[in-house]
Design an enzyme around this catalytic site. Structure first.
Site, short mmCIF file in Angstrom:
data_model
loop_
_atom_site.label_atom_id
_atom_site.label_comp_id
_atom_site.label_asym_id
_atom_site.label_seq_id
_atom_site.Cartn_x
_atom_site.Cartn_y
_atom_site.Cartn_z
N TYR A 14 0.81 -1.21 0.00
CA TYR A 14 0.00 0.00 0.00
C TYR A 14 0.85 1.27 0.00
O TYR A 14 0.31 2.37 -0.13
CB TYR A 14 -0.95 0.02 1.20
N HIS A 19 -4.54 6.19 -0.86
CA HIS A 19 -5.18 5.99 0.45
C HIS A 19 -4.19 6.17 1.60
O HIS A 19 -4.60 6.37 2.74
CB HIS A 19 -5.78 4.59 0.49
N TYR A 64 -5.06 -1.33 9.69
CA TYR A 64 -5.72 -1.09 8.41
C TYR A 64 -6.70 0.05 8.58
O TYR A 64 -7.22 0.32 9.67
CB TYR A 64 -6.40 -2.34 7.83
N ASN A 66 -9.81 0.77 7.86
CA ASN A 66 -11.19 0.65 8.34
C ASN A 66 -11.31 0.35 9.83
O ASN A 66 -12.41 0.37 10.37
CB ASN A 66 -11.94 -0.40 7.54
N ASP A 91 -6.71 10.88 3.37
CA ASP A 91 -6.99 11.22 1.98
C ASP A 91 -8.46 11.63 1.84
O ASP A 91 -9.28 11.25 2.66
CB ASP A 91 -6.70 10.02 1.08
N ASN A 112 -13.56 5.83 5.40
CA ASN A 112 -13.84 4.76 6.38
C ASN A 112 -12.94 4.80 7.61
O ASN A 112 -13.36 4.38 8.69
CB ASN A 112 -13.77 3.40 5.70
#
Length: 190
Positions: A14, A19, A64, A66, A91, A112
């Site tokens: 990632y 993100h 993560y 979320n 973001d 999220n």
């Protein structure tokens, strides 16, 4: 003491994605102060810096995006930091690439990570910095693959310009508060 949280996803795949721009801002601060991140007492990595007589904990949740709220609450409890002393950087697909927007509170706006932090804290009364990632020609319907995609070369150039501004805005928040930072860094859309 202030807590400045950059949102992102922890796996290396990632890195460099839209993100993870919250991580990018926090990394920029850590590098400029030459303070490395270490594992914290919860699912987060942290670096402690001092700026103008203010202790600042930089935080990268390792949960993560979320599930970011778990790491934020753990750090707030460990450092005994109140809601008014945190800034969450994330973001924002609704803002044009290369822009930032500071707010004292507000909804998740479809982000999220913010949504989970609001759920865990029980309200939305904490400062946030949204970093724009939307391209002019990007349809908002295909957002999932877009936000998890890597920055293009042109986007990287844009981000290289805005990341130092975001880092400065986070320091301004930490020393002078959200209203001062908003007055200095929120610019009208061009």
């Amino acid at each position: 003491m202030k807590l400045v949280i950059g949102l992102g996803n922890p796996e290396s795949k990632y890195s460099g994605t839209r993100h993870n721009v919250g991580f990018d801002v926090i990394d920029r601060l850590s590098e400029s102060f030459q303070i490395p991140f270490t594992a914290g007492k919860g699912k987060y990595h942290f670096a402690k810096i001092n700026w103008r007589n203010t202790a600042i904990v930089l935080l990268k949740p390792m949960t993560y995006m979320n599930l970011s709220g778990h790491a934020v609450v753990a750090a707030m409890n460990f450092y005994k930091i109140q809601r008014q002393d945190i800034l969450v950087i994330c973001d924002d697909l609704n803002l044009p690439s290369g822009t930032l927007r500071l707010r004292a509170k507000g909804s998740a706006g479809g982000q999220n990570g913010l949504k989970h932090i609001i759920e865990c804290l029980g309200n939305d009364e904490f400062a946030r910095m949204r970093v724009g990632i939307r391209l002019e020609d990007q349809p908002l319907s295909s957002f999932s693959s877009f936000v998890l995609g890597k920055f293009s070369e042109d986007e990287k150039k844009t981000m290289e310009k805005i990341l130092p501004v975001c880092a400065d805005a986070a320091l301004d928040f930490s020393v002078n508060g959200i209203e001062h930072a908003m007055n200095h860094y929120n610019k009208p859309a061009a």
